[in-house]
Design a protein around this motif. Structure first.
Motif, mmCIF file in Angstrom:
data_model
loop_
_atom_site.group_PDB
_atom_site.id
_atom_site.type_symbol
_atom_site.label_atom_id
_atom_site.label_comp_id
_atom_site.label_asym_id
_atom_site.label_seq_id
_atom_site.Cartn_x
_atom_site.Cartn_y
_atom_site.Cartn_z
ATOM 1 N N LEU A 31 0.836 -1.208 0.000
ATOM 2 C CA LEU A 31 0.000 0.000 0.000
ATOM 3 C C LEU A 31 0.864 1.249 0.000
ATOM 4 N N GLU A 65 -6.910 2.116 13.780
ATOM 5 C CA GLU A 65 -6.326 3.171 12.962
ATOM 6 C C GLU A 65 -4.801 3.137 12.991
ATOM 7 N N GLN A 75 -1.431 10.858 7.768
ATOM 8 C CA GLN A 75 -2.181 9.909 6.948
ATOM 9 C C GLN A 75 -2.812 8.898 7.879
ATOM 10 N N ARG A 76 -4.078 8.536 7.606
ATOM 11 C CA ARG A 76 -4.822 7.630 8.471
ATOM 12 C C ARG A 76 -5.385 6.485 7.650
ATOM 13 N N TYR A 77 -5.313 5.271 8.224
ATOM 14 C CA TYR A 77 -5.785 4.067 7.551
ATOM 15 C C TYR A 77 -6.514 3.174 8.545
ATOM 16 N N ALA A 98 -5.957 -2.787 4.398
ATOM 17 C CA ALA A 98 -5.655 -1.423 4.844
ATOM 18 C C ALA A 98 -6.408 -0.479 3.925
ATOM 19 N N ILE A 99 -7.262 0.352 4.515
ATOM 20 C CA ILE A 99 -8.100 1.263 3.735
ATOM 21 C C ILE A 99 -7.823 2.690 4.188
ATOM 22 N N PRO A 100 -7.480 3.589 3.259
ATOM 23 C CA PRO A 100 -7.321 4.995 3.653
ATOM 24 C C PRO A 100 -8.622 5.504 4.290
ATOM 25 N N LYS A 147 -12.889 11.303 9.608
ATOM 26 C CA LYS A 147 -12.232 11.740 8.356
ATOM 27 C C LYS A 147 -12.663 13.137 7.984
#
Length: 148
Positions: A31, A65, A75-77, A98-100, A147
């Protein structure tokens, strides 16, 4: 007669020890692979912040997170379990998914939570799977709600 050479200091901006290499790998792809100032991991029993110079460790990830910060940008995932290794200022994250944060679908997560809570658990295994599904959906909702 011995001569002494003078070495000029190399100017590289940040010192090597001021950054971590963070690598996040899913079964499908890498990723990201970036230099960052710090990383926060969602371990199964709580969050762990990692700065450069951290002692080596291996940890089991939970649902939650992952945050990185570099040059003032966080940056957060959402991380879906897995393992993390810290060694020689390299943080390697191996995770199922892993998803933004910006791409999380909170409506879908809310439906997943509702379905997970409605499941009947006939035995300990079913209860553990139900608990995992609830934790996963709640983590997505938490991250998705923050978000923006």
């Amino acid at each position: 007669m011995a001569t002494h050479e003078t070495m000029e200091p190399v100017k590289t901006g940040k010192k090597q020890g001021d950054r971590l290499q963070c690598v996040v790998v899913t079964p499908e792809r890498t990723l990201f692979d970036q230099l960052v100032e710090f990383v926060v991991l969602p371990l199964y029993d709580g969050e762990l912040g990692i700065l450069p110079g951290r002692s080596p460790l291996i940890g089991r990830l939970g649902y939650g997170e992952l945050r990185t910060k570099s040059e003032g940008i966080t940056q957060r995932y959402f991380i879906d379990g897995g393992f993390a290794e810290v060694r020689d200022d390299v943080v390697t994250v191996l995770t199922n998914r892993a998803i933004p944060a910006a791409k999380l679908d909170t409506a879908a997560a809310a439906r997943e939570l509702e379905q997970a809570q409605a499941q009947r658990a006939a035995n300990d295994f079913d209860q553990a799977e139900k608990d995992k599904a609830i934790a996963r959906a709640r983590a997505q909702l938490h991250i998705g709600a923050a978000k923006g």
